[in-house]
Design a protein around this motif. Structure first.
Motif, mmCIF file in Angstrom:
data_model
loop_
_atom_site.group_PDB
_atom_site.id
_atom_site.type_symbol
_atom_site.label_atom_id
_atom_site.label_comp_id
_atom_site.label_asym_id
_atom_site.label_seq_id
_atom_site.Cartn_x
_atom_site.Cartn_y
_atom_site.Cartn_z
ATOM 1 N N CYS A 113 0.847 -1.202 0.000
ATOM 2 C CA CYS A 113 0.000 0.000 0.000
ATOM 3 C C CYS A 113 0.885 1.255 0.000
ATOM 4 O O CYS A 113 1.902 1.307 0.689
ATOM 5 C CB CYS A 113 -0.882 -0.022 1.245
ATOM 6 S SG CYS A 113 -1.891 1.454 1.461
ATOM 7 N N THR A 114 0.452 2.249 -0.785
ATOM 8 C CA THR A 114 1.267 3.471 -0.863
ATOM 9 C C THR A 114 0.604 4.644 -0.139
ATOM 10 O O THR A 114 1.127 5.758 -0.143
ATOM 11 C CB THR A 114 1.497 3.879 -2.337
ATOM 12 O OG1 THR A 114 0.218 3.968 -2.976
ATOM 13 C CG2 THR A 114 2.350 2.855 -3.067
ATOM 14 N N ASN A 115 -0.541 4.385 0.457
ATOM 15 C CA ASN A 115 -1.252 5.440 1.183
ATOM 16 C C ASN A 115 -0.498 5.748 2.480
ATOM 17 O O ASN A 115 -0.276 4.862 3.304
ATOM 18 C CB ASN A 115 -2.674 4.948 1.489
ATOM 19 C CG ASN A 115 -3.544 6.041 2.076
ATOM 20 O OD1 ASN A 115 -3.061 6.898 2.796
ATOM 21 N ND2 ASN A 115 -4.826 5.998 1.768
ATOM 22 N N ILE A 164 -2.849 2.364 6.270
ATOM 23 C CA ILE A 164 -2.214 1.161 5.721
ATOM 24 C C ILE A 164 -3.286 0.203 5.209
ATOM 25 O O ILE A 164 -4.272 -0.058 5.895
ATOM 26 C CB ILE A 164 -1.365 0.461 6.797
ATOM 27 C CG1 ILE A 164 -0.246 1.398 7.253
ATOM 28 C CG2 ILE A 164 -0.789 -0.846 6.270
ATOM 29 C CD1 ILE A 164 0.651 0.814 8.314
ATOM 30 N N GLY A 165 -3.076 -0.303 3.993
ATOM 31 C CA GLY A 165 -4.058 -1.235 3.428
ATOM 32 C C GLY A 165 -5.363 -0.528 3.130
ATOM 33 O O GLY A 165 -6.440 -1.054 3.409
ATOM 34 N N CYS A 166 -5.254 0.651 2.521
ATOM 35 C CA CYS A 166 -6.446 1.488 2.324
ATOM 36 C C CYS A 166 -7.431 0.860 1.345
ATOM 37 O O CYS A 166 -8.629 1.127 1.399
ATOM 38 C CB CYS A 166 -6.030 2.871 1.822
ATOM 39 S SG CYS A 166 -5.320 2.827 0.155
ATOM 40 N N GLY A 167 -6.920 0.051 0.425
ATOM 41 C CA GLY A 167 -7.806 -0.576 -0.558
ATOM 42 C C GLY A 167 -8.084 0.315 -1.750
ATOM 43 O O GLY A 167 -8.733 -0.114 -2.707
ATOM 44 N N ARG A 168 -7.609 1.571 -1.722
ATOM 45 C CA ARG A 168 -7.934 2.513 -2.792
ATOM 46 C C ARG A 168 -6.712 2.940 -3.601
ATOM 47 O O ARG A 168 -6.840 3.275 -4.769
ATOM 48 C CB ARG A 168 -8.593 3.766 -2.197
ATOM 49 C CG ARG A 168 -9.897 3.506 -1.482
ATOM 50 C CD ARG A 168 -10.473 4.790 -0.896
ATOM 51 N NE ARG A 168 -9.523 5.443 0.014
ATOM 52 C CZ ARG A 168 -9.413 5.151 1.319
ATOM 53 N NH1 ARG A 168 -10.196 4.239 1.852
ATOM 54 N NH2 ARG A 168 -8.539 5.775 2.077
ATOM 55 N N CYS A 169 -5.545 2.950 -2.972
ATOM 56 C CA CYS A 169 -4.359 3.437 -3.687
ATOM 57 C C CYS A 169 -3.986 2.458 -4.805
ATOM 58 O O CYS A 169 -4.512 1.361 -4.885
ATOM 59 C CB CYS A 169 -3.190 3.591 -2.716
ATOM 60 S SG CYS A 169 -2.523 2.015 -2.178
HETATM 61 ZN ZN LIG Z 1 -3.456 1.353 -0.190
#
Ligand SMILES: [Zn+2]
Length: 396
Positions: free
Chosen positions: A60-62, A66-71
């Protein structure tokens, strides 16, 4: 992440803590990150989904969540096309040693865009002994930048080599909630809400099985046949005939359906080790078979036995559901039924059979499961069970 693991908070916390440690978040406990993991859970609990969610959290790069699901990192990882996430999903019945050497080489490579390279191995119980050996060193001493996740059903953990298991940190993935199963069936399989609810209830929230319930007519037929045994019991020899047919069908599906794939797998191995393939229909392991071939054939036999046992287990779970439903109806507890679409049958049984009798029926089913686990011939175990159930239901 939050959606996929909404009803497995322990799993989510473990994964997030590991991802935070991997990222070096201030205050994160570095011990939370292991480099080799084993995800187990009941068949259908969503082990692979959990492994993908973990992979997403790691790449994840957000910076906020962490683990945003969108990035981009999360989206690519979850969709299975992130360059640093390698996922091995065996299409064959076992993972070969050549295949595993390729995976080991990939695991050793540096990640390209993320901080970590994640290797997910689905159905790790299908590793051949040689493949498990090939993987062992990587699991024992994984490269600093690599995280390896082995996924396997918890029904057969003995199928994963003890050495591999002992080198991994273990996470147990519990069965998802009914709402979660319904959501998956509607969103991913396009099932109607009614079908999705029925499949979730009747599969006891077993995602893989619930998926089959809404997509496979065979699974639907086998379930109906299992439930109808409870009705046949009241009609002379019919129950025994029906059980005989069911046992045959399961044997056929578990073994015959894979016979060709098994033979092809053996032929391929023989070709690889430089032996002429034995023609179709030629007997199994002969004295002159190479030890590798013998081992593969033993593996295949074990897998066939496990498939059969799993299928018989499902049949018995379905049958037990009828008696459980009859008890629920007798007690007027208002608890949801396992087989709401067969309420007529369970209501009739609830009328005809005493509570004691129903408990005895459930006990007979449980005993049959046990006996199958002890390698009693299925036909014998089923007949014994039906005999007890007939008596418990007052059939003379
Ligand atoms: Zn993410």
């Amino acid at each position: 992440m939050s959606e996929r693991l909404a009803d497995a908070p322990k799993v989510r916390d473990t994964i997030l803590a590991a991802a935070a440690a991997a990222r070096g978040v201030p205050g994160a406990d570095p011990r939370a990150l292991a480099h080799s993991w084993l995800f187990t859970g009941p068949p259908g609990s969503g082990r692979s989904n959990a492994a993908l969610a973990f992979a997403a959290a790691l790449v994840c790069t957000n910076t906020e969540e962490i683990g945003c699901g969108r990035c981009e990192g999360c989206r690519h990882a979850l969709a299975g096309n992130h360059t640093d996430v390698v996922r091995v999903v065996p299409d064959k019945l076992s993972i070969s040693v050549e295949g595993m050497r390729g995976v080991v080489a990939q695991a050793a490579r540096l990640p390209t865009v993320a901080k970590h390279r994640v290797v997910i191995i689905d159905n790790a119980d299908r590793l051949t002994t040689e493949a498990a050996d090939a993987l062992l060193k990587t699991v024992e001493e994984p490269p600093e930048h690599t995280v390896i996740i082995l996924c396997a059903p918890s029904t057969g953990p003995e199928d994963i080599s003890q050495t591999l298991r002992s080198r991994c940190r273990h996470i147990y993935i519990p069965v998802p909630s009914e709402a979660e199963v319904v959501r998956v069936l509607m969103e991913e399989e396009g099932a109607s809400e009614e079908h999705a609810r029925l499949a979730a209830a009747t599969s006891l929230r077993h995602i893989g099985r619930a998926r089959k319930m809404v997509t496979s007519p065979e699974a639907q037929r086998r379930r109906a046949a299992a439930i109808q045994l409870a009705e046949h019991v009241f009609f002379g020899a019919r129950a025994f005939q029906a059980a005989g047919a069911l046992v045959k069908a399961v044997n056929k599906e578990a073994i015959d359906a894979y016979a060709e794939a098994d033979a092809a797998e053996v032929a391929k191995l023989e070709a690889a080790i430089g032996r002429g393939a034995r023609g179709k229909g030629v007997g199994r392991a002969t004295e002159d078979s190479a030890p590798e071939v013998k081992r593969l054939e033993e593996d295949q036999k074990k897998r066939g036995t496990r498939r059969k046992r799993d299928m018989f287990d499902l049949v018995l779970v379905d049958l037990a559901g009828v008696y459980r439903d009859a008890l629920v109806l007798q007690s007027q507890a208002g608890v949801p039924l396992t087989h709401p679409d067969f309420e007529g049958l369970s209501a009739e049984i609830a009328q005809r059979v005493s509570q004691e009798g129903l408990v005895e029926c459930l006990d007979a089913v449980g005993q049959c499961r046990e006996r199958l686990g002890q390698n009693v011939m299925p036909a014998v175990a089923f007949n014994g069970m039906l005999g007890r159930i007939r008596l418990a239901c007052g059939v003379r």
